[in-house]
Design a protein around this motif. Structure first.
Motif, short mmCIF file in Angstrom:
data_model
loop_
_atom_site.label_atom_id
_atom_site.label_comp_id
_atom_site.label_asym_id
_atom_site.label_seq_id
_atom_site.Cartn_x
_atom_site.Cartn_y
_atom_site.Cartn_z
N ILE A 141 0.00 -21.96 -5.85
CA ILE A 141 0.93 -21.45 -6.87
C ILE A 141 2.35 -21.86 -6.53
N SER A 142 2.72 -21.69 -5.25
CA SER A 142 4.05 -22.10 -4.81
C SER A 142 4.25 -23.59 -5.01
N GLY A 167 18.74 -24.79 -15.52
CA GLY A 167 19.57 -25.37 -14.48
C GLY A 167 19.14 -25.02 -13.07
N LEU A 168 17.95 -24.46 -12.90
CA LEU A 168 17.48 -24.03 -11.59
C LEU A 168 16.47 -25.03 -11.03
N ALA A 169 16.46 -25.19 -9.71
CA ALA A 169 15.49 -26.06 -9.04
C ALA A 169 14.16 -25.33 -8.90
N GLY A 170 13.11 -26.09 -8.56
CA GLY A 170 11.78 -25.50 -8.43
C GLY A 170 11.73 -24.40 -7.38
N TRP A 171 12.41 -24.58 -6.24
CA TRP A 171 12.38 -23.56 -5.18
C TRP A 171 13.05 -22.28 -5.65
N GLN A 172 14.03 -22.38 -6.56
CA GLN A 172 14.67 -21.18 -7.08
C GLN A 172 13.73 -20.42 -8.01
N TRP A 173 13.00 -21.14 -8.84
CA TRP A 173 12.00 -20.49 -9.69
C TRP A 173 10.90 -19.85 -8.85
N LEU A 221 2.20 -30.89 -3.86
CA LEU A 221 1.05 -30.06 -4.25
C LEU A 221 -0.07 -30.17 -3.22
N LEU A 222 -0.40 -31.39 -2.79
CA LEU A 222 -1.45 -31.56 -1.79
C LEU A 222 -1.04 -30.92 -0.46
N THR A 223 0.24 -30.97 -0.15
CA THR A 223 0.73 -30.32 1.07
C THR A 223 0.43 -28.83 1.05
N THR A 224 0.71 -28.17 -0.06
CA THR A 224 0.47 -26.72 -0.15
C THR A 224 -1.02 -26.41 -0.11
N LEU A 225 -1.84 -27.26 -0.71
CA LEU A 225 -3.29 -27.03 -0.70
C LEU A 225 -3.87 -27.19 0.70
#
Length: 438
Positions: A167-168, A179-185, A284-288
């Motif tokens: 999910i992250s 105007g927000l980056a992915g890490w902010q969301w 994505l593969l890193t998180t998986l």
């Protein structure tokens, strides 16, 4: 085991445990999602590995300071009100992490200092949640059920990564919205469940078995009498005051054990996504891939806790997983092949998580009442200082050597020390043999 016992334990488990798993799932995800955010946040904020490690770990300094007072307030005011307060405050602060650049610009603190400040405030807000739940479970489950019940509850730790990691990973791709980056969301969206659950906790949890209208009269009577019998046994053997529990040698020894256990957990958790990213995988593969040691840990945690209850043994069931955790982490430093390295870290994942539910059956075997609330908080707060030391050591080592190997070997050494301490402490099972668990 008679019918009323079977019926009561089953009903209490169904009522309380799944809900607490969801709460801790959200809590742990809000605590460690900074590790996934770091995949892009560090570059956006200009954070070095040492600065990130310090910020990730400084959470636990505030956690340490406020842990015991928070748990004593929970024992005084009741779990329902206090846990709701904790979840609301940490949800708001976790979401605020998304606005580090804006806060840094407005206050003039800079990105790095703002990152440190919000992590400190988040640690203060969340202090008392985990030991409060452990204490709460002692009010509802007799001693012989606790390793498995704590195992079910703490399964939320690896589960939060198994489910939360992908999910992250997806949230990190949400670039540009408002105007927000992915890490902010990531911080904003993953904070919302904590705020919602705060209201649910207030209305759903029951503070004491005597107040449980959802139990039949004979079930309330059996549970209250069983828990009262165990408390009398503990107090007859050794009746600790709150002050005595704070300086009790066994409590302090267990704190050292937990320090080593926590070091292996958080030291690896905060940096595992970056270790895996170095394999050349996309986000994505890193998180998986990062979630695989946690999937192994999830299975190990539940199975090992049930095994400990079945054979009514605690010391070996804490020491052996600590050895496995240390060995897996140490071996991983000698392996360059990504597949072999991940297999080694999966072995470590079993040890890192399997010891935890059994460990928390140790202090609750000889502490009760306010002394239990204080003792559990002391153990958790001192142990969680490793959540500061481990990540900081990992980041500092990477910046100064170019490798995570030195930091990983330090984590392995702390795991071995924890194993040695728990073996020296022996086993305290005052309330373990009241009745068979199965």
């Amino acid at each position: 085991m008679d019918a009323v016992e079977i019926r009561t334990i089953a009903k209490v488990t169904r009522r309380i445990v799944p809900f607490l798993i969801v709460c801790y799932f959200v809590a742990y995800l809000d605590r460690v999602n900074v590790g996934f955010a770091a995949l892009s946040m560090n570059q956006d904020l200009g954070l070095s590995q040492t600065a990130f490690g310090l910020g990730a770990g400084i959470f636990f300094i505030a956690y340490f300071i406020f842990e015991v007072p928070s748990n004593l307030l929970l024992e005084r005011f009741g779990a329902r009100k206090w846990i709701a307060r904790i979840m609301l405050s940490w949800g708001i602060l976790s979401g605020t992490m998304a606005f580090i650049p804006a806060i840094a610009h407005t206050t003039g603190l800079g990105n790095e200092n703002t990152f440190y400040l919000l992590r400190v405030l988040l640690g203060a807000a969340e202090a008392g949640f985990f030991p409060g739940i452990i204490f709460y479970l002692t009010l509802w489950f007799p001693a012989q059920y606790r390793a498995r019940i704590v195992g079910y509850f703490m399964a939320a730790i690896p589960l939060s990564t198994v489910i939360g990691a992908p999910i992250s990973g997806v949230l990190l791709y949400l670039h540009g919205g408002l105007g927000l980056a992915g890490w902010q969301w990531l911080f904003i969206i993953e904070a919302v469940p904590a705020i919602i659950l705060a209201g649910m906790v207030f209305f759903y949890l029951t503070d004491w078995p005597a107040e449980a209208a959802w139990l039949a009269p004979d079930e309330r009577t059996w549970l209250a009498s069983r828990l009262e019998l165990e408390q009398r046994q503990r107090q007859t053997a050794r009746d600790f005051s709150v002050r005595q529990s704070l300086v009790n040698p066994r409590v302090l020894g267990l704190s050292l054990v937990y320090f080593g256990a926590v070091a292996t957990n958080y030291g690896l958790s905060f940096f595992l996504p970056q270790i895996v990213k170095a394999f050349g995988l996309n986000t994505l593969l890193t998180t998986l891939v990062s979630a695989t040691p946690y999937a192994v840990g999830l299975i190990g945690m539940v199975w090992w806790g049930r095994r400990s209850d079945r054979v009514v043994e605690r010391r070996f069931h804490v020491a052996f997983p600590l050895f496995i955790a240390a060995a897996g982490i140490a071996v991983s430093t000698a392996l360059d092949n990504p597949t072999l390295k991940m297999i080694s870290l999966c072995v470590a994942g079993f040890g890192i998580f399997a010891n935890l539910p059994v460990f928390w059956a140790l202090p609750t075997a000889f502490l009760s009442g306010a002394a239990a609330a204080a003792g559990i908080a002391v153990i958790n707060s001192i142990g969680n200082l490793a959540g500061f030391a481990g990540p900081f050591a990992m980041g500092w080592t990477k910046d100064h050597t170019g490798s995570y190997a030195g930091g990983l070997l330090l984590l392995a050494a702390l795991g071995i020390i924890a194993m040695g301490v728990v073996l020296m402490l022996g086993q305290d099972d005052v309330a373990e043999h009241t009745a068979p668990a199965e």
